[in-house]
Design an enzyme around this catalytic site. Structure first.
Site, short mmCIF file in Angstrom:
data_model
loop_
_atom_site.label_atom_id
_atom_site.label_comp_id
_atom_site.label_asym_id
_atom_site.label_seq_id
_atom_site.Cartn_x
_atom_site.Cartn_y
_atom_site.Cartn_z
N ASP A 260 -1.31 -2.85 3.56
CA ASP A 260 -0.59 -2.90 2.29
C ASP A 260 -0.83 -1.63 1.46
O ASP A 260 -0.30 -1.50 0.37
CB ASP A 260 -1.00 -4.13 1.46
CG ASP A 260 -2.35 -3.97 0.83
OD1 ASP A 260 -3.35 -3.93 1.58
OD2 ASP A 260 -2.43 -3.85 -0.41
N GLU B 15 -5.83 3.01 -7.67
CA GLU B 15 -5.62 2.77 -6.23
C GLU B 15 -4.13 2.77 -5.87
O GLU B 15 -3.73 3.31 -4.83
CB GLU B 15 -6.25 1.43 -5.82
CG GLU B 15 -6.19 1.18 -4.33
CD GLU B 15 -6.51 -0.26 -3.90
OE1 GLU B 15 -6.85 -1.10 -4.74
OE2 GLU B 15 -6.39 -0.53 -2.70
N ASP C 166 -7.23 -7.83 2.90
CA ASP C 166 -6.82 -8.24 1.55
C ASP C 166 -5.40 -7.77 1.25
O ASP C 166 -5.08 -6.59 1.38
CB ASP C 166 -7.77 -7.65 0.50
CG ASP C 166 -9.14 -8.32 0.54
OD1 ASP C 166 -9.18 -9.56 0.52
OD2 ASP C 166 -10.15 -7.60 0.59
N LYS D 175 -10.45 4.96 5.58
CA LYS D 175 -10.38 4.18 6.83
C LYS D 175 -10.30 5.10 8.05
O LYS D 175 -10.67 4.69 9.14
CB LYS D 175 -9.23 3.18 6.77
CG LYS D 175 -9.53 2.04 5.80
CD LYS D 175 -8.59 0.86 5.94
CE LYS D 175 -9.07 -0.29 5.04
NZ LYS D 175 -8.22 -1.48 5.15
N ASP E 30 -5.19 -4.69 8.25
CA ASP E 30 -5.97 -4.75 7.02
C ASP E 30 -6.12 -6.24 6.65
O ASP E 30 -5.45 -7.10 7.24
CB ASP E 30 -5.17 -3.98 5.95
CG ASP E 30 -5.70 -4.18 4.57
OD1 ASP E 30 -6.88 -3.90 4.36
OD2 ASP E 30 -4.94 -4.64 3.69
N SER F 132 -11.19 -3.91 7.23
CA SER F 132 -11.07 -4.19 5.80
C SER F 132 -12.11 -3.47 4.94
O SER F 132 -13.29 -3.40 5.30
CB SER F 132 -11.23 -5.71 5.58
OG SER F 132 -11.37 -6.01 4.22
N ALA F 133 -11.64 -2.99 3.81
CA ALA F 133 -12.55 -2.41 2.83
C ALA F 133 -13.12 -3.50 1.92
O ALA F 133 -13.81 -3.22 0.94
CB ALA F 133 -11.81 -1.36 2.00
P1 TMP Z 1 -8.70 -4.43 2.20
O1 TMP Z 1 -9.06 -3.14 2.87
O2 TMP Z 1 -9.00 -5.64 3.07
O3 TMP Z 1 -7.32 -4.46 1.65
O4 TMP Z 1 -9.70 -4.62 0.95
C1 TMP Z 1 -9.71 -3.73 -0.11
C2 TMP Z 1 -9.08 -4.25 -1.36
O5 TMP Z 1 -10.08 -4.82 -2.19
C3 TMP Z 1 -8.45 -3.13 -2.15
O6 TMP Z 1 -7.07 -3.25 -2.20
C4 TMP Z 1 -9.03 -3.27 -3.55
C5 TMP Z 1 -9.73 -4.59 -3.55
N1 TMP Z 1 -10.91 -4.66 -4.41
C6 TMP Z 1 -10.97 -5.69 -5.35
O7 TMP Z 1 -10.05 -6.50 -5.43
N2 TMP Z 1 -12.07 -5.79 -6.14
C7 TMP Z 1 -13.13 -4.92 -6.07
O8 TMP Z 1 -14.10 -5.07 -6.82
C8 TMP Z 1 -13.05 -3.86 -5.11
C9 TMP Z 1 -14.16 -2.86 -5.01
C10 TMP Z 1 -11.92 -3.79 -4.29
MG MG Z 2 -5.32 -4.43 1.57
#
Ligand code: TMP
Ligand code: MG
Length: 316
Positions: free
Chosen positions: A247, A108, A63, A225, A61, A176-177
């Site tokens: 995470d 979340e 973030d 995912k 992942d 990554s989301a």
């Molecule tokens: P990841 O899959 O790389 O962890 O990215 C997703 C993360 O992004 C998730 O934990 C929530 C975060 N996110 C924000 O910080 N701000 C936002 O506006 C959105 C839609 C998600």
């Molecule tokens: Mg993450």
């Protein structure tokens, strides 16, 4: 433990072998490292080491997994939050995105809600934020500067992590989301966007003038995912051993598109709401790292799997 039907010499060999692998990774004894079954973790690492670099792939992942959760008491921005810069969005939009974050982030990470309950709410959050970003007519040519001005920070030890995988030609899939264009710029600016790195994420669709007009493909959020992994399965296939880093419990589905896996070792960063979520993380991930802002443990494990000579040279 005495097992009567095993002869004494075999028992001695087993004891020595167990002692050998037990001592292999002393860092796993740190109090920030939690494991449901340490022996299984060590046996998995040992099996992966026997196959070596040619059998391994890493799926991670981004973030709050490859990036830090906080730095000097401040939250580190996610790829979405990096866009919070007046060069790209106005004050009203900033307020709306912050309000959405304050509403949906607690959902979340809520330990009381199931992934199924969270799913539609995550779609709502991502869709609303992406709509707001499109309304702002974000310009592609500003992204480089905005990332440079952001407080984005990869975890301590990131260079060793990326360089080691690149050096030994182990594929690293970042799943990554977040926002792919921003993510790529972060790793490019840190000089670690090596050829072995592949990214699956939400990518921006810019018009001919370089203005954001939509997001490409199917939306990826934290709890779908599995669908993304099945959709992009072709990019994942080929290597039987997987080191998976995440995470969120939703990150555990990142390897679901794989067939013919032999060993999967999962590492979860528990950054926030530690007491509330500890139990479910320990149940779900093989290794849980509590409030650890570094990549020390993944690096130690990778070195162990990939470079047996490092171990020997340290012992001699
Ligand atoms: P990841 O899959 O790389 O962890 O990215 C997703 C993360 O992004 C998730 O934990 C929530 C975060 N996110 C924000 O910080 N701000 C936002 O506006 C959105 C839609 C998600
Ligand atoms: Mg993450």
């Amino acid at each position: 433990m005495q097992i009567p039907w095993i002869s004494t010499p075999i028992r001695s060999v087993l004891a020595i072998w167990h002692q050998f692998i037990k001592n292999e990774i002393p860092e796993l004894s740190k109090c920030s490292v939690l494991m449901r079954d340490r022996a299984r973790v060590e046996e998995t690492i040992y099996s992966m080491k026997r196959t070596g670099p040619s059998g391994l792939q890493v799926i991670s992942d981004f973030d709050m997994t490859l990036t830090r959760f906080s730095y000097k008491g401040q939250r580190v921005p996610t790829t979405h939050n990096i866009l919070d810069n007046r060069l790209l969005i106005d004050e009203d939009c900033e307020k709306k995105i912050k309000r959405l974050l304050n509403t949906y982030y607690p959902i979340e990470i809520d330990a009381q809600l199931s992934p199924e309950q969270k799913q539609p709410l995550m779609v709502e959050w991502w869709s609303k934020v992406h709509e707001l970003l499109i309304e702002q007519k974000i310009r592609k040519n500003m992204l480089e500067r905005v990332v440079r001005e952001s407080g984005s920070r990869l975890r301590e030890g990131y260079r060793e992590f990326f360089d080691l995988l690149s050096e030994l030609q182990v594929p690293l899939l970042i799943f990554s989301a977040g926002i792919g264009d921003v993510l790529e710029e972060v790793i490019r600016q840190n000089n670690v966007f090596h050829p072995n790195v592949n990214v699956i994420s939400n990518y921006m669709d810019f018009d001919a003038a370089g203005v954001l007009q939509a997001f490409k493909g199917q939306l990826i959020h934290t709890f779908n995912k599995r669908e993304g992994a099945l959709l992009h399965g072709a990019r994942l296939r080929g290597r039987p051993n997987v080191l998976l880093l995440g995470d969120s419990l939703g990150d555990l589905n990142m390897a679901d598109g794989l067939s013919n896996t032999e060993h999967i070792l999962t590492i979860g960063f528990l950054n926030d709401q530690v007491e509330e979520r500890k139990e479910s993380y320990v149940k779900s991930f093989d290794i849980v790292l509590v409030k650890d802002e570094t990549l020390e443990i993944p690096n130690v494990i990778l070195k162990n799997i990939l470079k047996p000579q490092v171990r020997w040279s340290k012992r001699l």
